[in-house]
Design a protein around this motif. Sequence first.
Motif, short mmCIF file in Angstrom:
data_model
loop_
_atom_site.label_atom_id
_atom_site.label_comp_id
_atom_site.label_asym_id
_atom_site.label_seq_id
_atom_site.Cartn_x
_atom_site.Cartn_y
_atom_site.Cartn_z
N LYS A 82 -2.52 11.49 1.48
CA LYS A 82 -2.21 10.07 1.32
C LYS A 82 -3.82 10.32 0.09
O LYS A 82 -3.93 9.28 -0.80
N LEU A 83 -5.07 10.76 0.80
CA LEU A 83 -6.36 10.28 -0.23
C LEU A 83 -5.83 10.99 -1.85
O LEU A 83 -6.61 10.19 -2.74
N ARG A 84 -5.36 12.74 -1.95
CA ARG A 84 -5.03 12.37 -2.97
C ARG A 84 -4.28 12.02 -3.84
O ARG A 84 -4.08 11.56 -4.69
N GLU A 85 -3.23 11.28 -3.51
CA GLU A 85 -2.75 10.59 -4.29
C GLU A 85 -3.13 9.26 -4.78
O GLU A 85 -3.04 8.60 -5.78
N LEU A 86 -3.91 8.48 -3.57
CA LEU A 86 -4.85 7.79 -3.64
C LEU A 86 -5.56 7.65 -5.76
O LEU A 86 -6.27 7.32 -5.74
N ARG A 87 -6.77 9.08 -4.88
CA ARG A 87 -7.78 9.26 -5.79
C ARG A 87 -6.49 9.91 -7.43
O ARG A 87 -7.57 8.82 -8.01
N GLN A 88 -5.49 10.13 -7.55
CA GLN A 88 -4.55 10.29 -8.59
C GLN A 88 -4.53 8.65 -8.90
O GLN A 88 -4.72 9.28 -9.69
N GLU A 89 -3.89 8.39 -8.64
CA GLU A 89 -3.73 7.01 -8.70
C GLU A 89 -4.66 6.22 -9.39
O GLU A 89 -4.95 5.75 -10.63
N THR A 90 -5.91 6.71 -8.35
CA THR A 90 -6.90 5.43 -9.61
C THR A 90 -7.54 5.96 -10.68
O THR A 90 -7.96 5.56 -11.72
N GLN A 91 -7.53 7.84 -10.76
CA GLN A 91 -8.04 8.47 -12.18
C GLN A 91 -6.52 7.72 -13.10
O GLN A 91 -7.60 7.41 -14.29
N GLU A 92 -5.69 8.26 -13.17
CA GLU A 92 -4.70 7.31 -13.83
C GLU A 92 -4.75 5.82 -14.35
O GLU A 92 -4.94 5.22 -15.28
N TRP A 93 -5.23 5.16 -13.78
CA TRP A 93 -5.59 3.21 -13.09
C TRP A 93 -6.89 3.96 -14.51
O TRP A 93 -6.30 2.93 -15.20
N ASN A 94 -8.00 4.67 -13.93
CA ASN A 94 -8.64 4.61 -15.02
C ASN A 94 -8.64 5.02 -15.86
O ASN A 94 -9.56 4.29 -17.17
N GLN A 95 -8.07 5.84 -16.80
CA GLN A 95 -7.99 6.49 -17.94
C GLN A 95 -7.12 5.57 -18.98
O GLN A 95 -7.87 5.10 -19.60
#
Length: 193
Positions: A82-95
Amino acid sequence: MAAGRALRVGRAPRLCRSLTGRGCQRAPERGAECRDAAPSRVSRFCPPRKSCHDWIGPPDKYSNLRPIHFYVPEDESPSEQKLRELRQETQEWNQQFWAKQNLTFRKEKEEFIHSRLEAKGLGPRAESGQKATLNAEEMADFYKEFLSKNFQKHMYYNRDWYKRNFAITFFMGRVALERVWNKLRLKQKKTHS
């Protein structure tokens, strides 16, 4: 540092390592993930297959952010996932946000420069052949106007960014506590055996 080189994340003091994960394990899907990636990927950078750490790639040419390739351990717990997926989603959102924002900025900047030069009766090139530019005071007008026009958008971005980072921090604490708890349970089992 050269654009093609990447920084390795994970060189932490011993205490941090004990909280951040188990020993190095190979993530079998990492190589396939890089090979099978769609052409619309942010970066073509791919860490080595045997890596057991997160890797930071070179800056994206549109967003100027460095993409992170997250390590996926074989025995990832549901909280870690869940932590990794949240970090990935946040990174994609930022990008996505910064790529779009930078594109808008560049487009509006070029339009502003073109209109100001046109108003002065100048073309895109000076007599010497160099690209015509505006002075700092004229560009300050553009920057002020751009920031004013995008104030609301940046305010919403900052609000969402803080929400996402609070959630990530919460899950990081939860994962760290689970890891400490699991280590304590293992020690208790060994001493009672």
